[in-house]
Motif scaffolding. Structure first.
Motif, mmCIF file in Angstrom:
data_model
loop_
_atom_site.group_PDB
_atom_site.id
_atom_site.type_symbol
_atom_site.label_atom_id
_atom_site.label_comp_id
_atom_site.label_asym_id
_atom_site.label_seq_id
_atom_site.Cartn_x
_atom_site.Cartn_y
_atom_site.Cartn_z
ATOM 1 N N THR A 58 25.216 49.150 42.284
ATOM 2 C CA THR A 58 26.272 48.403 41.689
ATOM 3 C C THR A 58 26.215 48.489 40.021
ATOM 4 N N SER A 59 25.352 49.301 39.342
ATOM 5 C CA SER A 59 25.158 49.314 37.981
ATOM 6 C C SER A 59 26.001 50.025 37.429
ATOM 7 N N ALA A 60 26.312 49.444 35.981
ATOM 8 C CA ALA A 60 27.362 49.814 35.071
ATOM 9 C C ALA A 60 27.279 51.410 34.549
ATOM 10 N N LYS A 61 28.011 52.195 34.539
ATOM 11 C CA LYS A 61 27.731 53.478 33.949
ATOM 12 C C LYS A 61 28.642 53.100 32.345
ATOM 13 N N GLY A 62 27.946 53.126 31.548
ATOM 14 C CA GLY A 62 28.353 52.819 30.105
ATOM 15 C C GLY A 62 28.751 51.589 29.689
ATOM 16 N N ASP A 63 29.047 51.201 28.392
ATOM 17 C CA ASP A 63 29.278 49.982 28.102
ATOM 18 C C ASP A 63 30.633 50.148 27.127
ATOM 19 N N GLU A 64 31.705 50.519 27.585
ATOM 20 C CA GLU A 64 33.109 50.663 26.942
ATOM 21 C C GLU A 64 33.209 49.379 25.730
ATOM 22 N N LYS A 65 33.578 49.708 24.740
ATOM 23 C CA LYS A 65 33.860 48.621 23.658
ATOM 24 C C LYS A 65 35.625 48.360 23.589
ATOM 25 N N SER A 66 36.328 49.037 24.288
ATOM 26 C CA SER A 66 37.795 48.920 24.103
ATOM 27 C C SER A 66 38.234 49.304 25.685
ATOM 28 N N GLY A 67 39.551 48.906 25.925
ATOM 29 C CA GLY A 67 40.143 49.154 27.151
ATOM 30 C C GLY A 67 40.478 47.687 27.906
ATOM 31 N N THR A 68 40.717 47.860 28.974
ATOM 32 C CA THR A 68 41.278 46.580 30.055
ATOM 33 C C THR A 68 40.036 46.050 30.898
ATOM 34 N N LEU A 69 40.064 44.721 30.887
ATOM 35 C CA LEU A 69 39.011 44.102 31.466
ATOM 36 C C LEU A 69 39.718 43.150 32.543
ATOM 37 N N ARG A 70 39.235 43.253 33.769
ATOM 38 C CA ARG A 70 39.900 42.701 34.796
ATOM 39 C C ARG A 70 39.068 41.426 35.093
ATOM 40 N N VAL A 71 39.908 40.400 35.298
ATOM 41 C CA VAL A 71 39.352 38.909 35.819
ATOM 42 C C VAL A 71 40.005 38.243 37.014
ATOM 43 N N TRP A 72 39.187 37.906 37.796
ATOM 44 C CA TRP A 72 39.519 37.234 39.135
ATOM 45 C C TRP A 72 38.971 35.730 38.969
ATOM 46 N N LEU A 73 40.120 34.700 38.920
ATOM 47 C CA LEU A 73 39.847 33.171 38.755
ATOM 48 C C LEU A 73 40.536 32.761 40.269
ATOM 49 N N PHE A 74 40.009 31.625 40.489
ATOM 50 C CA PHE A 74 40.417 30.914 41.765
ATOM 51 C C PHE A 74 41.912 30.353 41.400
ATOM 52 N N GLN A 75 42.839 30.515 42.171
ATOM 53 C CA GLN A 75 44.255 30.275 42.491
ATOM 54 C C GLN A 75 44.273 28.743 42.914
ATOM 55 N N GLU A 76 44.475 27.545 41.929
ATOM 56 C CA GLU A 76 44.832 26.375 42.624
ATOM 57 C C GLU A 76 46.149 26.042 43.003
ATOM 58 N N VAL A 77 46.212 25.059 43.766
ATOM 59 C CA VAL A 77 47.538 24.549 44.147
ATOM 60 C C VAL A 77 48.571 24.607 43.007
ATOM 61 N N GLY A 78 48.098 23.472 41.967
ATOM 62 C CA GLY A 78 48.759 23.264 40.793
ATOM 63 C C GLY A 78 48.148 24.378 39.664
ATOM 64 N N ASN A 79 48.490 25.636 39.500
ATOM 65 C CA ASN A 79 47.782 26.619 38.924
ATOM 66 C C ASN A 79 48.695 26.750 37.281
ATOM 67 N N LYS A 80 49.594 26.293 37.203
ATOM 68 C CA LYS A 80 50.210 26.654 35.904
ATOM 69 C C LYS A 80 49.536 25.822 34.648
ATOM 70 N N GLU A 94 43.471 41.424 32.048
ATOM 71 C CA GLU A 94 44.320 41.146 32.914
ATOM 72 C C GLU A 94 43.773 40.068 33.888
ATOM 73 N N VAL A 95 44.370 39.037 34.062
ATOM 74 C CA VAL A 95 43.695 37.794 34.765
ATOM 75 C C VAL A 95 44.770 37.898 36.146
ATOM 76 N N GLU A 96 43.803 37.912 37.326
ATOM 77 C CA GLU A 96 44.535 37.783 38.581
ATOM 78 C C GLU A 96 43.694 36.469 39.226
ATOM 79 N N TYR A 97 44.693 35.714 39.962
ATOM 80 C CA TYR A 97 44.276 34.459 40.580
ATOM 81 C C TYR A 97 44.230 34.691 42.080
ATOM 82 N N ILE A 98 42.878 34.585 42.601
ATOM 83 C CA ILE A 98 42.881 34.943 44.085
ATOM 84 C C ILE A 98 42.768 33.720 44.753
ATOM 85 N N PRO A 99 43.313 33.819 46.110
ATOM 86 C CA PRO A 99 43.283 32.579 46.981
ATOM 87 C C PRO A 99 41.864 32.241 47.422
#
Length: 434
Positions: free
Chosen positions: A31-53, A76-81
């Motif tokens: 699961t080791s990373a291949k490189g350390d890019e200093k630009s580009g898109t970072l993907r984030v998963w956060l928990f989806q709350e019932v009142g998420n706004k 890019e943030v994705e709220y996962i159940p």
């Protein structure tokens, strides 16, 4: 597991109070990373709350600040159940190419995720981060395995004693100041008002029971040389188990109804007016406010053994962690700091009621919202955490402790036998986890 601390409490989040994923990813081969890019898109998963706004609004502001400070980086943030998080994280650990760079996770999942090879060691970066010096010690413990740090605390949550001020005034009694007084007060109320539970308790309410064990000097487990051994059947732990299980019966909370109750059910019983007391979290505040007891209750720290003392509470909550597979490690760590920093945590408290993990920000939150004060006092008195072993996920998912409590209150086993059996199950899990 996640212990959602908020003013607007979603029911799904309550399930996460102290939560542990019921499924963990198997060890991945690489699961080791291949490189350390200093630009580009970072993907984030956060928990989806019932009142998420409100959560989204705070996160969007933090992300905007991050992108402004890091040219060429996009987030890019994705709220996962919450209820499918285990499967999603398992898949991410097994397929690094499709995995996010940063995830939100329940703080009792840390050790399991580390064993699975999913989280990056950020000890050096955390140690050099100026804000981190103000992190609550127990919150820091929840991101620490061995002597290494694998993330940043996002919020914390603890439990205290909710009680009906109208019932106490009617009976001419005061909030209990010791564990013995808590038990006697619960039974006094039940005798005077048989339509009420004195103190709502649950046989499946692990995190409501632990303060009784800890207050009596008991421990879930002890660690030596990286190996854990159950302490649930020690003499001191058994005293705490006896104290908690003494509350199941017709003289307080009938076992036939209360043995199967979990934390949500006990809070619901209190909020609906069926109980004079309940052990609830800061995250339970909105549910109680929306119930029949609005304006007729108060909160104090759950008392310990000595009069005026505070029983240790489980410090639940959520963390943010960088995945070991991220190809944007440096940026991901910086984003982790932005999302879990003091500014964002203060805003998240205002928006969601999540208790901050920094001692100074937490103190400010208590000054702004008086209802937070008993929970801050509880944290300050010394909250505790579950064993930082990957085995805890299996122990929790297998309902080892609820089974023990239920065996005792049903009369199937006495405290000694039930705790011995629970200890055997825990030790098997610890051994299997390595």
């Amino acid at each position: 597991m996640k212990l959602s601390a908020r003013i607007a409490v979603p029911a799904a989040a309550l399930v996460l109070a102290g939560l542990t994923a019921t499924a963990c990813a198997p060890q991945t081969s690489d699961t080791s990373a291949k490189g350390d890019e200093k630009s580009g898109t970072l993907r984030v998963w956060l928990f989806q709350e019932v009142g998420n706004k409100p959560k989204e609004k705070v996160v969007d502001a933090a992300v905007a600040d991050f992108e402004k400070a890091h040219k060429g980086a996009k987030v890019e943030v994705e709220y996962i159940p919450v209820d499918t998080r285990a499967q999603r994280v398992k898949a991410a650990f097994n397929d690094p190419k499709s995995a996010p760079d940063l995830i939100e996770y329940g703080n009792s999942d840390t050790a399991g995720y580390v064993k699975d090879g999913g989280l990056a060691d950020v000890t050096e970066e955390f140690g050099a981060w100026d804000e981190a010096k103000d992190t609550d010690p127990t919150a820091k413990q929840s991101v620490t395995v061995g002597d290494k740090v694998y993330g940043a605390p996002f919020f914390v949550g603890v439990r205290a004693l909710y009680y009906r001020t109208d019932v106490f005034e009617d009976l001419g009694i005061e909030a209990p100041k010791s564990q013995a007084e808590l038990i006697s007060t619960a039974k006094k109320i039940r005798k005077a008002k048989p339509d009420l539970y004195g103190l709502a308790v649950g046989g499946a309410y692990t995190y409501g029971a632990l303060p009784f064990i800890w207050a009596n000097g008991g421990e879930l487990a002890g660690e030596s040389g990286g190996t854990y051994k159950s302490g649930i059947n020690s003499e001191k732990s058994r005293k705490g188990i006896e104290a908690y299980t003494s509350l199941f019966g017709d003289d307080n909370c009938p076992a036939a109804k209360c043995a199967s109750m979990g934390g949500n059910a006990t809070v619901t019983a209190f909020a609906s007016g069926k109980a004079a007391m309940a052990i609830g979290g800061d995250f339970s505040h909105a549910a109680v406010e929306a119930g029949a007891v609005k304006g007729k209750y108060a909160v104090v720290p759950l008392p310990g053994i000595a009069e005026g003392s505070i029983a240790p509470a489980f410090a639940g909550g959520n963390n943010l962690g960088v995945l070991k597979s991220s190809s944007h490690r440096t940026l991901a760590v910086e984003l982790m700091k932005s999302l879990s920093g003091k500014k964002t945590q203060a805003q998240m408290f205002d928006a969601m009621g999540f208790l901050p993990t920094y001692t100074d920000v937490l103190d400010n939150a208590a000054k702004k919202e008086p209802f937070v004060a008993p929970f801050v006092r509880t944290l300050g008195a010394g909250a505790k955490f579950v064993p930082t072993s990957p085995a805890w996920g299996q122990i929790d998912a297998s309902l080892v402790l609820p089974t023990m409590f239920q065996e005792i209150v049903s009369g199937r086993k006495d405290v000694d036998r039930a705790s011995d059996d629970a200890a055997k199950k825990m030790n098997t899990a610890f051994t299997d986890a390595g």
